[in-house]
Scaffold this active site. Structure first.
Site, PDB file in Angstrom:
ATOM      1  N   ARG A 231       0.838  -1.238   0.007  1.00  0.00           N
ATOM      2  CA  ARG A 231      -0.059   0.258  -0.030  1.00  0.00           C
ATOM      3  C   ARG A 231       0.924   1.182  -0.040  1.00  0.00           C
ATOM      4  NH1 ARG A 231      -2.245   0.441   5.454  1.00  0.00           N
ATOM      5  NH2 ARG A 231      -0.847   2.229   5.435  1.00  0.00           N
TER       6      ARG A 231
ATOM      7  N   TYR B  53       4.266   4.760  11.475  1.00  0.00           N
ATOM      8  CA  TYR B  53       4.496   3.429  11.605  1.00  0.00           C
ATOM      9  C   TYR B  53       5.275   2.767  10.405  1.00  0.00           C
ATOM     10  CZ  TYR B  53       0.112   3.072   8.578  1.00  0.00           C
ATOM     11  OH  TYR B  53      -0.685   3.416   7.718  1.00  0.00           O
TER      12      TYR B  53
ATOM     13  N   HIS C 134      -3.305   4.466   4.912  1.00  0.00           N
ATOM     14  CA  HIS C 134      -4.734   3.397   4.978  1.00  0.00           C
ATOM     15  C   HIS C 134      -5.732   4.424   4.329  1.00  0.00           C
ATOM     16  CE1 HIS C 134      -7.466   0.943   6.593  1.00  0.00           C
ATOM     17  NE2 HIS C 134      -8.032   1.747   7.394  1.00  0.00           N
TER      18      HIS C 134
END
Length: 385
Positions: free
Chosen positions: A273, A286, A277
């Site tokens: 990805r 993160y 998100h």
């Protein structure tokens, strides 16, 4: 001495019952040790040029679709958009592998697969706009509504596939889910039922590395997500999710296996990805940018373009044509999304039940009375001026 041991006897705790034997040989169910690839291998020479060109055109259109939808969130035209940038090969291959009579069950990140299946781009985004039910008629293109709760669409996919088999329909179901969805109970229930019933359904897990901010290694200790298949008694496949022809080939094989009575397959497509998100997420908290850049170098569009150029199947003009078609799609989407829809509040009560319940009829009558009273008030106010 343990409770299972008796004086003068051997410990038989690890000895199976006399009539026990494995019901299924697990070896054929195990996935590849490394993700299956086609591009950059000798197998690429046998790829269909027409398929490669179509995959490329859809990938280019999909990338532009992701960029436009992301921009629409920044402009306030969409409430949220879970981008699939970097995952376009999985999405496009999924749509192109299906036959017209088959069904697609997408997750919330699979709007591109929905569009590649034939749903109008603006209709695929309607739900994320907060406007009207699912945004499109699922039966028209045989695409289930986008599913926001993790993995809850998977048991539904199995149910439809099982019903189709019982009716003798030539229908196969492809269910999409992310790596985070494999940690949900619905995933287990769906795969278990599918295998027991030998339902004609294929599960495609897009392993993009993170369930929001949780990396895969904190979700599972399995060698791969594809290895989970053997526990349910179905084959597992592991494929490079950025290699569009490889994903397409593996999907077509699994779908035909299901169509011919071979039962379900679990496929893990290893991808990434690239974007956050959603537009509400800060991915820098993160993961580091170096990791993202490594995956950018394995971009699905660049991989396919290299193959097309090497085989003289596309040139600069062909790439410009694909980009121009994608821009035209984006312009149409932008124009339509920038037009405020005319909403009828009474549609809240449509498509809930085939026949409205007493409670729904009461609620609809109450809302109609309130709307009429409001309209009358504004009319009298206008006359007073």
């Amino acid at each position: 001495m343990t409770v299972l041991e008796q004086p003068g006897t051997a410990d038989h705790r690890n000895t199976p019952p006399p009539d026990w034997h494995p019901r299924t040989d697990p070896a054929p169910l195990l996935p590849e040790r490394e993700p299956y690839r086609v591009l950059g291998t000798p197998a690429a020479a046998g790829l269909d040029p027409a398929l490669l060109r179509r995959l490329h055109a859809e990938l280019v259109r999909g990338r532009r679709y992701n960029r436009q939808a992301t921009a629409l969130t920044q402009q306030g035209r969409l409430a949220v958009y879970p981008s699939s940038t970097g995952q376009e090969a999985c999405q496009v291959a999924a749509a192109l592998a299906l036959r017209p009579q088959d069904w697609l069950f997408p997750s919330y990140r699979d709007t591109l697969a929905v569009v590649a299946r034939g749903v109008e781009p603006v209709e695929a985004l309607t739900l994320l706009r907060g406007d009207w039910h699912s945004g499109y008629d699922p039966r028209t293109h045989r695409v289930a509504p986008l599913c926001t709760p993790l993995a809850t669409q998977l048991p539904h996919a199995v149910g439809l596939a099982h019903a189709a088999r019982l009716k003798g329909d030539d229908t196969v179901v492809l269910a999409l889910v992310g790596d985070g969805g494999t940690s949900e109970g619905d995933f287990h229930e769906a795969l278990n039922f599918a295998a027991v019933w030998q339902a004609p359904v294929v599960f495609l897990v897009q392993n993009n590395g993170f369930a929001i901010s949780v990396p895969l290694e904190k979700q599972t200790a399995a060698p791969s997500l594809a290895h989970k298949a053997v526990g349910y008694g179905m084959p597992g496949r592991l494929v490079d999710g950025n290699d569009a022809p490889a994903v397409h080939e593996v999907l077509v094989e699994a779908l035909e296996r299901a169509r011919n009575g071979g039962g379900p397959t679990l496929i893990e497509a290893v991808t990434y990805r690239i974007e956050a998100h959603t537009n509400a997420d800060d991915a820098t908290r993160y993961r580091d940018q170096a990791e993202v850049e490594q995956w950018r170098a394995h971009d699905p569009i660049a991989l396919l373009e290299r193959e097309l150029r090497d085989r003289a199947l596309i040139d600069d003009e062909g790439i410009r044509e694909a980009e121009a078609a994608a821009e035209a799609m984006a312009a149409t989407l932008r124009d339509r999304m920038n037009t405020d829809p005319v909403l009828d509040p009474m549609e809240l009560f449509e498509h809930v039940y085939a026949e409205q319940t007493t409670q729904l009829r009461e609620q609809a009558a109450q809302l109609r009375a309130e709307l009429d009273a409001e309209a009358e008030f504004h009319a009298e106010e206008g006359e007073g001026r």
